[in-house]
Write an enzyme that holds these catalytic residues in place. Structure first.
Site, short mmCIF file in Angstrom:
data_model
loop_
_atom_site.label_atom_id
_atom_site.label_comp_id
_atom_site.label_asym_id
_atom_site.label_seq_id
_atom_site.Cartn_x
_atom_site.Cartn_y
_atom_site.Cartn_z
N GLY A 64 0.84 -1.19 0.00
CA GLY A 64 0.00 0.00 0.00
C GLY A 64 0.87 1.24 0.00
N GLN A 108 3.04 10.00 1.27
CA GLN A 108 4.35 9.34 1.37
C GLN A 108 5.26 9.66 0.20
OE1 GLN A 108 2.44 5.27 2.22
NE2 GLN A 108 4.37 5.19 3.34
N CYS A 146 6.16 0.09 7.67
CA CYS A 146 5.74 1.25 6.89
C CYS A 146 6.91 1.68 6.01
CB CYS A 146 5.36 2.39 7.83
SG CYS A 146 4.90 3.91 6.97
N LEU A 147 6.63 1.95 4.74
CA LEU A 147 7.69 2.37 3.82
C LEU A 147 8.28 3.72 4.22
CD1 LEU A 147 6.04 1.33 0.42
CD2 LEU A 147 7.85 0.12 1.67
N HIS A 170 -4.09 1.41 7.80
CA HIS A 170 -2.75 2.00 7.79
C HIS A 170 -2.66 3.13 6.76
CE1 HIS A 170 1.80 1.51 8.03
NE2 HIS A 170 1.64 2.28 6.95
N GLU A 171 -3.17 2.89 5.55
CA GLU A 171 -3.05 3.89 4.48
C GLU A 171 -3.96 5.09 4.72
OE1 GLU A 171 -0.53 3.60 2.72
OE2 GLU A 171 -0.14 1.48 3.11
N HIS A 199 -2.47 7.53 7.00
CA HIS A 199 -1.49 8.44 6.38
C HIS A 199 -2.17 9.72 5.89
CE1 HIS A 199 2.39 6.50 6.40
NE2 HIS A 199 1.92 5.39 5.90
ZN ZN Z 1 2.90 3.56 5.97
#
Ligand code: ZN
Length: 184
Positions: free
Chosen positions: A50, A55, A112-113, A154-155, A158
């Site tokens: 995701g 991000q 998380c990226l 999670h997304e 963000h």
């Molecule tokens: Zn994330």
């Protein structure tokens, strides 16, 4: 041509802003269609399941999700079923609204990226419903449970400037290396 975008890391102010909704009339514009294409490639390249526009430094309410068989290849059938993790084809959610469809919470390790090389236990609601626009400017609604519900929460977090570290069980924070060594 390099079709991937830089993923910004924790501490960057854009990750803490509330992203603005897209006007549905914006969805068809080259700017947004290009952003969607590049976010898809960036997510696949990372790799991740995701990615939210903030991000990649774009403070708009747009996320992409894909949990492919390829991404799940390092997990056994038992691990996949324990996580309630199933293949989720690529899709785009614009201005997503989440409805928590159960009071049941599941705690599991996630990463998380934008918080690279760490994992942590985060409790998430097991079932959610999401309503959004897709990349064609159509209204969509999806029910999600298990891992897909986790990705969605999670997304969408963000988009509100919330990171998984805000919700984690703090003493579970681990490097990805030590996750593989001690916690998998
Ligand atoms: Zn994330």
């Amino acid at each position: 041509m390099n079709s991937t975008l830089k993923i910004i890391q924790v501490g960057h102010p854009t990750l803490r802003r509330v992203a603005r909704p897209l006007d549905p009339a914006e969805i068809a514009t080259p700017k947004i269609q290009t952003l969607i294409d590049m976010m898809r490639e960036t997510m696949r390249d990372a790799p991740g399941v995701g990615l939210a526009a903030p991000q990649v430094g774009e403070s708009v309410r747009l996320i992409v999700i894909e949990d492919s068989a390829e991404r799940q290849a390092n997990l056994t059938a038992t691990q996949l079923s324990a996580r309630e993790r199933e293949v989720v084809p690529f899709h785009v959610l614009i201005n997503p609204e989440l409805e928590f469809a159960s009071s049941e919470s599941v705690a599991a390790y996630e990463g998380c990226l934008s918080f690279a090389s760490f994992m942590m236990v985060v409790p998430r609601t097991r079932r959610v419903r999401v309503r959004a626009w897709n990349e064609h400017g159509e209204r969509i609604e999806r029910d999600a449970f298990g891992w897909y519900a986790r990705i969605l929460q999670h997304e969408v977090d963000h988009l509100d400037g919330t990171l998984c570290v805000d919700r984690m069980e703090a003493r579970t924070l681990t490097s990805t290396d030590n996750y593989g060594r001690y916690h998998r």
